[in-house]
Design a protein around this motif. Structure first.
Motif, short mmCIF file in Angstrom:
data_model
loop_
_atom_site.label_atom_id
_atom_site.label_comp_id
_atom_site.label_asym_id
_atom_site.label_seq_id
_atom_site.Cartn_x
_atom_site.Cartn_y
_atom_site.Cartn_z
N MET A 354 0.84 -1.20 0.00
CA MET A 354 0.00 0.00 0.00
C MET A 354 0.87 1.25 0.00
SD MET A 354 -2.37 -1.68 2.95
CE MET A 354 -0.89 -2.44 3.61
N TYR A 355 0.52 2.21 -0.81
CA TYR A 355 1.32 3.42 -0.93
C TYR A 355 0.45 4.55 -1.45
CZ TYR A 355 1.49 2.04 -5.89
OH TYR A 355 1.16 1.67 -7.16
N TYR A 356 0.94 5.79 -1.29
CA TYR A 356 0.16 6.90 -1.86
C TYR A 356 0.83 7.41 -3.13
CZ TYR A 356 3.37 9.98 0.84
OH TYR A 356 4.46 10.61 1.39
N PHE A 357 0.04 8.04 -3.96
CA PHE A 357 0.49 8.53 -5.27
C PHE A 357 1.64 9.51 -5.11
CE2 PHE A 357 0.18 12.02 -8.41
CZ PHE A 357 0.51 11.31 -9.55
N ASN A 358 2.68 9.26 -5.87
CA ASN A 358 3.87 10.10 -5.88
C ASN A 358 4.14 10.48 -7.33
OD1 ASN A 358 6.44 11.23 -5.49
ND2 ASN A 358 6.91 9.79 -3.84
N PRO A 359 3.98 11.74 -7.71
CA PRO A 359 4.11 12.13 -9.13
C PRO A 359 5.48 11.77 -9.69
CG PRO A 359 3.19 13.93 -7.83
CD PRO A 359 3.66 12.90 -6.86
N ARG A 360 5.47 11.17 -10.88
CA ARG A 360 6.71 10.87 -11.57
C ARG A 360 6.80 11.75 -12.80
NH1 ARG A 360 9.80 10.53 -9.82
NH2 ARG A 360 11.24 8.97 -10.59
N GLU A 361 7.84 12.55 -12.86
CA GLU A 361 8.06 13.45 -13.99
C GLU A 361 8.04 12.66 -15.30
OE1 GLU A 361 11.57 16.45 -15.66
OE2 GLU A 361 11.80 15.38 -13.76
N GLY A 362 7.28 13.17 -16.26
CA GLY A 362 7.21 12.51 -17.56
C GLY A 362 6.00 11.62 -17.73
N THR A 363 5.21 11.42 -16.67
CA THR A 363 3.99 10.62 -16.79
C THR A 363 2.78 11.55 -16.81
OG1 THR A 363 3.70 10.38 -14.39
CG2 THR A 363 5.07 8.74 -15.53
N PRO A 364 1.68 11.16 -17.46
CA PRO A 364 0.50 12.02 -17.54
C PRO A 364 -0.06 12.42 -16.18
CG PRO A 364 0.33 10.26 -19.14
CD PRO A 364 1.53 9.95 -18.29
N ALA A 365 -0.03 11.50 -15.21
CA ALA A 365 -0.63 11.78 -13.91
C ALA A 365 0.09 12.89 -13.15
CB ALA A 365 -0.66 10.51 -13.06
N ALA A 366 1.35 13.13 -13.49
CA ALA A 366 2.13 14.14 -12.77
C ALA A 366 1.57 15.54 -12.96
CB ALA A 366 3.58 14.09 -13.22
N THR A 367 0.88 15.77 -14.08
CA THR A 367 0.35 17.11 -14.36
C THR A 367 -1.18 17.14 -14.39
OG1 THR A 367 0.58 16.66 -16.74
CG2 THR A 367 2.41 17.79 -15.66
N MET A 368 -1.81 16.09 -13.91
CA MET A 368 -3.27 16.06 -13.88
C MET A 368 -3.81 17.07 -12.86
SD MET A 368 -4.39 12.04 -14.05
CE MET A 368 -4.24 11.10 -15.57
N GLU A 369 -4.98 17.56 -13.13
CA GLU A 369 -5.66 18.44 -12.17
C GLU A 369 -6.15 17.62 -10.98
OE1 GLU A 369 -8.77 20.52 -14.15
OE2 GLU A 369 -7.42 21.69 -15.44
N GLY A 370 -6.39 18.32 -9.88
CA GLY A 370 -6.95 17.65 -8.71
C GLY A 370 -5.93 16.91 -7.88
N GLN A 371 -4.68 17.36 -7.86
CA GLN A 371 -3.66 16.72 -7.02
C GLN A 371 -4.12 16.76 -5.57
OE1 GLN A 371 -0.72 15.27 -8.13
NE2 GLN A 371 -1.34 15.66 -10.26
N VAL A 372 -4.02 15.63 -4.89
CA VAL A 372 -4.54 15.48 -3.54
C VAL A 372 -3.50 15.97 -2.53
CG1 VAL A 372 -5.42 13.83 -1.83
CG2 VAL A 372 -5.98 13.56 -4.26
N ASP A 373 -3.95 16.68 -1.51
CA ASP A 373 -3.07 17.19 -0.47
C ASP A 373 -2.33 16.04 0.22
OD1 ASP A 373 -2.41 19.59 1.42
OD2 ASP A 373 -2.99 17.95 2.76
N LEU A 374 -1.07 16.28 0.54
CA LEU A 374 -0.22 15.24 1.11
C LEU A 374 -0.79 14.69 2.41
CD1 LEU A 374 2.38 13.55 1.14
CD2 LEU A 374 3.53 15.50 2.25
N GLU A 375 -1.30 15.55 3.26
CA GLU A 375 -1.84 15.08 4.54
C GLU A 375 -3.06 14.19 4.34
OE1 GLU A 375 -0.37 15.30 7.49
OE2 GLU A 375 1.24 16.19 6.32
N ILE A 376 -3.86 14.49 3.33
CA ILE A 376 -5.02 13.64 3.03
C ILE A 376 -4.54 12.28 2.53
CG2 ILE A 376 -7.01 13.34 1.50
CD1 ILE A 376 -7.40 16.36 1.58
N LYS A 377 -3.52 12.29 1.67
CA LYS A 377 -2.97 11.02 1.18
C LYS A 377 -2.43 10.17 2.32
CE LYS A 377 -0.27 12.84 -2.09
NZ LYS A 377 0.60 12.95 -3.30
#
Length: 468
Positions: A354-377
């Motif tokens: 189990m892990y929380y989303f960590n943006p990886r440069e160069g992937t589509p998800a890294a620049t998606m809208e709606g990035q979740v606050d770290l404390e919520i993750k």
């Protein structure tokens, strides 16, 4: 001369380090007892998460200092490098060659060469073929200059480690799925399947060495496509038949990693019918919300995953499932998160990464809208961890009292009179037995649970010797 590997990341990296190590062994090199004393250090890197790369940067800082000390450069610091300092005091300047290989090397090839001058060679995922030339250059005190990438991936003849009775066997490389959060297709390239004859021949060599268990590896192992359109179920059946016909020592076959979209009914039937195929399956679900699964580009729905689980459990009643779960993907709402919780409660995985989303440069998800606050993750991840711990305790408690075939693999660190082994379901078991039993199969009664480990006892010996 001596070498030392530091390997980070997945099982494929472990296999590739073992394969490269064979090159050193064949040239007469030996493994250094301490990294500070090695003539060559190889760091096999991972890029799946930013935290993995940050750890590598920390190690590169360490090795920069170590190289200065080993070269007796003015002002070199010896703090935390006392072993190397003593070595240099006795022998004088002794050069250290530093190699960075793996996914991070592939992703940041030129940046690493520019920003970290202490690194002598940066070897991407397609360039492991360069190691013989690099080793020869180090032996001769020269430098191997050809650092161009070779565009075609080649499989090593073996990933076997001397004395091992359990080993990895890579059968494919790369990934065509392009999940929106994943860097793997960019650093590993497109899918390449290993020829069947190469796999079969490696298994024959492993049998001669007394190996008892293999794990077939691939970034998406069940999308294997060999010659003559041989798919993964056909490969498994042919391997099992070959092992049976040759009287092989290999009794268990595992495989990782599986994508649910490629887990066919034919594969389920094959697992159910072949006794050599283990009953612990890792099938990454990643999320429980259809909306998030679509944004991840996972190419299956929640219902399709649940249907797959149902078919597997109906065909293979003794199966136990594990999975990967990601929290905090961009756009994840409370309702999406609740779908993760409900899926976990319905499936009841025996274990999960189990892990929380960590943006990886160069992937589509890294620049998606709606990035979740770290404390919520972090909060959502903790809730999922707490739930999984409770589910794991419950699932393991239900298995107490059963008798399972167990492969003994090591002496317990907590009690030298006990061994640790694993079941077909990939569960850990502690039991009393002499070290001579390591590498053998025994029948164990699962008597109790201690944390994530069963405690058991031998009830029906399948082994030749139970005395020291």
């Amino acid at each position: 001369m001596t070498y030392f590997f530091e390997t980070y990341g997945c099982e494929m990296n472990l296999a590739e380090s073992a394969a490269v190590e064979q090159i050193f062994i064949k040239r007469g090199w030996s493994r250094a007892s301490d990294v500070q004393l090695a003539d060559m250090v190889i760091i096999n890197t991972c890029s799946v998460r930013a935290s993995a790369e940050e750890r590598i940067y920390g190690r590169l800082g360490f090795f920069t200092g170590l190289k200065k000390l080993r070269a007796c450069e003015p002002g070199a610091k010896s703090r935390n490098l006392e072993t190397a300092a003593g070595y240099v005091a006795e022998h004088g300047a002794v050069p250290l060659t530093l190699v960075v290989m793996g996914c991070m090397a592939q992703r940041l090839l030129h940046e690493l060469q520019k920003d970290w001058p202490a690194v002598d060679y940066v070897i991407g995922t397609f360039s492991k073929w360069k190691f013989p030339q690099i080793i020869e250059a180090v032996e001769q005190g020269t430098r191997y200059e050809n650092t161009d990438e070779k565009p075609v991936y080649s499989f090593a003849p073996t990933s076997y480690e001397e004395g091992a009775f359990s080993t990895f066997v890579p059968i494919m490389h790369g990934c065509n799925n392009f999940c929106s959060y994943c860097i793997v297709p960019y650093v590993r390239g497109r899918e390449v399947s290993r020829p069947f004859t190469e796999i079969r021949d490696e298994l024959d060599q492993l049998s001669l060495r007394g190996v008892k268990e293999i794990t077939l590896l691939g970034q998406n192992v069940n999308s294997y496509r060999g010659a003559e359109n041989r798919d993964f179920p056909a490969l498994l059946r042919e391997l099992c038949a070959h092992l049976e016909a040759t009287g092989s020592s290999i009794e268990w076959i595992r495989f990782e990693s599986s994508n649910p979209k490629d887990f066919s009914d034919e594969l389920i039937e094959t697992i159910a019918s072949e006794s050599r195929l283990c009953r612990g399956l890792h099938i990454a679900v990643q999320h429980g919300s259809d909306r998030i699964l679509k944004a991840m580009n996972r190419k299956y729905t929640r219902d399709r995953y649940l249907s797959l689980v149902g078919r597997i459990r109906e065909a293979v009643p003794d199966v136990e499932l594990s999975t990967d779960i990601m929290l905090g993907f961009p756009g994840e709402t409370d309702e999406d998160f609740s779908q993760v919780i409900s899926l976990m409660q319905e499936v009841r995985f025996e274990s999960a990464f189990m892990y929380y989303f960590n943006p990886r440069e160069g992937t589509p998800a890294a620049t998606m809208e709606g990035q979740v606050d770290l404390e919520i993750k972090k909060d959502r991840l903790q809730q999922v961890i707490d739930l999984q711990l409770a589910i794991t305790r419950s699932v393991m408690a239900e298995r107490v009292g059963r008798v399972e075939k167990v492969l003994a693999d090591t002496v317990s660190r907590n009690d030298r009179g006990e061994l640790l082994g694993k079941t077909s379901q990939n569960e850990r078991v502690a039991f009393e037995a002499p070290a001579s039993v390591i590498g053998q199969f025994v029948s164990i009664s699962l008597d109790s649970v201690n944390g994530n480990t069963f405690r058991g006892r031998i009830v029906r010996p399948d082994i030749k010797e139970l005395t020291c």
